[in-house]
Design a protein around this motif. Structure first.
Motif, short mmCIF file in Angstrom:
data_model
loop_
_atom_site.label_atom_id
_atom_site.label_comp_id
_atom_site.label_asym_id
_atom_site.label_seq_id
_atom_site.Cartn_x
_atom_site.Cartn_y
_atom_site.Cartn_z
N LEU A 145 16.18 -52.43 55.89
CA LEU A 145 16.01 -50.99 55.67
C LEU A 145 14.53 -50.72 55.89
CD1 LEU A 145 17.04 -48.25 54.77
CD2 LEU A 145 16.74 -48.95 52.41
N PHE A 146 14.24 -49.98 56.97
CA PHE A 146 12.84 -49.73 57.33
C PHE A 146 12.32 -48.48 56.66
CE2 PHE A 146 9.62 -47.62 59.82
CZ PHE A 146 8.74 -48.63 60.11
N ARG A 147 11.08 -48.55 56.17
CA ARG A 147 10.41 -47.33 55.73
C ARG A 147 8.96 -47.38 56.23
NH1 ARG A 147 12.03 -44.00 50.85
NH2 ARG A 147 10.85 -42.14 51.26
N GLY A 148 8.54 -46.35 56.92
CA GLY A 148 7.18 -46.35 57.47
C GLY A 148 7.05 -45.24 58.48
N ASP A 149 6.03 -45.33 59.35
CA ASP A 149 5.83 -44.28 60.35
C ASP A 149 6.93 -44.29 61.39
OD1 ASP A 149 3.54 -43.62 59.07
OD2 ASP A 149 2.21 -43.84 60.80
N GLY A 150 7.32 -45.49 61.84
CA GLY A 150 8.36 -45.54 62.86
C GLY A 150 8.53 -46.91 63.47
N LEU A 151 9.35 -46.96 64.51
CA LEU A 151 9.62 -48.22 65.20
C LEU A 151 9.42 -48.02 66.70
CD1 LEU A 151 12.74 -49.21 63.10
CD2 LEU A 151 10.70 -50.66 63.35
N CYS A 152 8.98 -49.07 67.35
CA CYS A 152 8.70 -49.03 68.79
C CYS A 152 9.51 -50.13 69.46
CB CYS A 152 7.20 -49.26 69.00
SG CYS A 152 6.70 -49.48 70.71
N SER A 181 8.74 -53.45 67.45
CA SER A 181 7.57 -53.59 66.59
C SER A 181 7.52 -52.43 65.61
CB SER A 181 6.29 -53.71 67.41
OG SER A 181 6.21 -52.68 68.35
N GLU A 182 6.96 -52.72 64.46
CA GLU A 182 6.88 -51.73 63.39
C GLU A 182 5.62 -50.88 63.54
OE1 GLU A 182 6.83 -54.03 59.79
OE2 GLU A 182 8.94 -54.61 59.98
N ILE A 183 5.72 -49.60 63.23
CA ILE A 183 4.54 -48.75 63.20
C ILE A 183 4.28 -48.40 61.73
CG2 ILE A 183 3.44 -46.66 64.12
CD1 ILE A 183 5.69 -46.60 66.27
N ALA A 184 3.26 -49.03 61.18
CA ALA A 184 2.85 -48.79 59.79
C ALA A 184 4.02 -48.81 58.80
CB ALA A 184 2.07 -47.46 59.69
N SER A 185 4.64 -49.97 58.66
CA SER A 185 5.74 -50.08 57.69
C SER A 185 5.19 -50.15 56.27
CB SER A 185 6.57 -51.34 57.97
OG SER A 185 5.75 -52.48 57.86
N ILE A 186 5.99 -49.67 55.33
CA ILE A 186 5.60 -49.75 53.91
C ILE A 186 6.24 -50.99 53.33
CG2 ILE A 186 5.78 -48.63 51.65
CD1 ILE A 186 5.91 -45.93 53.12
N ASN A 187 5.43 -51.85 52.77
CA ASN A 187 5.97 -53.05 52.12
C ASN A 187 5.42 -53.16 50.71
OD1 ASN A 187 7.78 -54.99 53.67
ND2 ASN A 187 6.35 -54.27 55.24
N ASN A 188 6.33 -52.99 49.76
CA ASN A 188 5.95 -53.14 48.35
C ASN A 188 7.17 -53.68 47.60
OD1 ASN A 188 7.67 -50.94 48.07
ND2 ASN A 188 5.98 -49.46 48.12
N LEU A 194 10.74 -56.87 57.67
CA LEU A 194 10.35 -58.21 58.10
C LEU A 194 8.82 -58.30 58.23
CD1 LEU A 194 11.40 -61.00 59.04
CD2 LEU A 194 11.31 -60.10 61.38
N GLY A 195 8.21 -57.24 58.68
CA GLY A 195 6.75 -57.21 58.76
C GLY A 195 6.18 -57.83 60.02
N SER A 196 7.03 -58.35 60.89
CA SER A 196 6.53 -58.89 62.16
C SER A 196 7.44 -58.40 63.28
CB SER A 196 6.47 -60.41 62.11
OG SER A 196 7.76 -60.93 61.93
N PRO A 197 6.93 -58.39 64.51
CA PRO A 197 7.76 -57.93 65.62
C PRO A 197 8.93 -58.89 65.85
CG PRO A 197 5.45 -58.16 66.27
CD PRO A 197 5.59 -58.81 64.94
N ILE A 198 10.02 -58.37 66.37
CA ILE A 198 11.14 -59.26 66.74
C ILE A 198 11.44 -59.09 68.23
CG2 ILE A 198 12.20 -59.32 64.43
CD1 ILE A 198 14.29 -57.34 65.52
#
Ligand code: NAP
Ligand code: MN
Length: 272
Positions: A145-152, A181-188, A194-198
């Protein structure tokens, strides 16, 4: 052989494309912007991206050639002062080409409509205000479940563009893969990605389902396909995979991919 010219409107590019036109005529090659065999773009990588979308329905029969009126680009192997050399290569063309993977996007809207798009660099999904919340599936399996600015989501040749700014890896253009790749994901402690590109293979796909908390039918997800924003209705999901189509370039000279990356981003010289 029919040759088309696609130029950006700048004065340098206009001068180069006018010179090209007269030299093409002098060589008895045919100018045809409608259905060219070779399409020469004059400008930058952005111009090549625009030309790609303009001729998207003719990819099977067109080979691209890029002339850069500034520095050397990623899709542009020729410099503006090399027009004579390029004309000579065109006159001796024997069909040589190299092709690169493209990104296939299948968009499903909340109203049931579906639409397919093709990207040369990447597609991004971003939220206009606040953070984007999205279910990310890999091959129908919920991945995160992604939360952040966006995905590329990018192609190998697009990996040096937006993807690189988002911390993605630079991928060899010889690989048939797609990278997310993630654009500024929130991780807390509450949100975890995942925090890394796949990087996925040709038999896999990634489906991104933005969670639109606002229950009205307003779409607040911004979707891009290369340099364009996809004007849309409320998005239900976008499924990304490697396209069956590819983009072909006339390969009159071969600029090694890693040389291009090194020269564009680093400009390294050996210490003597
Ligand atoms: P632009 O704003 O002129 O593009 C930004 C830069 O990306 C330009 O220097 C462009 O080169 C370069 N570029 C384009 N494709 C590239 C590639 N495959 N590898 C390395 N560099 C590349 O707009 P544009 O020219 O229309 O290009 C659209 C692209 O901009 C998008 O597809 C996206 O990749 C990129 N972009 C990047 C960011 C970011 O990094 N944060 C944000 C939005 C968009 P030229 O000067 O030769 O055109
Ligand atoms: Mn540009």
């Amino acid at each position: 052989m029919k040759i088309g010219i696609f130029s950006n409107p700048g004065s340098d590019s206009t001068r180069v494309s006018n010179a090209l036109k007269s030299k093409i005529k002098a060589e008895h090659l045919t100018l045809d912007n409608g259905h060219p065999d070779i399409l020469i773009t004059v400008g930058g990588d952005g111009t090549l991206l625009s030309a790609f979308h303009h001729y998207e329905d003719q990819l099977a029969s067109i080979r691209f050639v890029g002339i850069h009126t500034g520095h050397l680009g990623f899709y542009t192997d020729w410099r503006d002062y090399e027009v004579d050399e390029l004309i000579d290569s065109l006159a001796h063309d024997n069909g040589q080409s190299v092709s690169y993977p493209l990104l296939d996007m299948l968009i499903e809207y909340s109203n049931g409509d579906r639409e397919s798009r093709l990207a040369l660099n990447e597609s991004t999904l971003k939220k206009v205000t606040g953070t984007m919340l999205a279910n990310v599936y890999i091959k129908d399996q919920l991945f995160e479940l992604f939360r952040g600015d966006g995905l590329c989501v990018s192609t190998p040749t697009g990996s040096t563009a937006y993807n690189k700014s988002a911390g993605g890896a630079v991928i060899s253009s010889e690989l048939n893969v797609v990278q997310v790749s993630e654009i500024a994901s929130i991780n807390n402690r509450v949100f975890r990605t995942l925090g890394s590109p796949i990087i996925i293979s040709p038999s896999e796909w990634v489906r991104i389902e933005p969670v639109q908390l606002d229950k009205s039918q307003v779409n607040d997800i911004l979707m891009t396909c290369d340099q364009n924003m996809v004007e849309n209705h409320r998005i239900k999901s976008v499924t990304y995979r490697i396209s069956k189509q590819r983009i072909a370039f006339a390969e009159y000279r071969h600029t090694q991919f890693w040389k291009r990356v090194s020269e564009s981003f680093i400009g390294v010289k050996p210490i003597d």
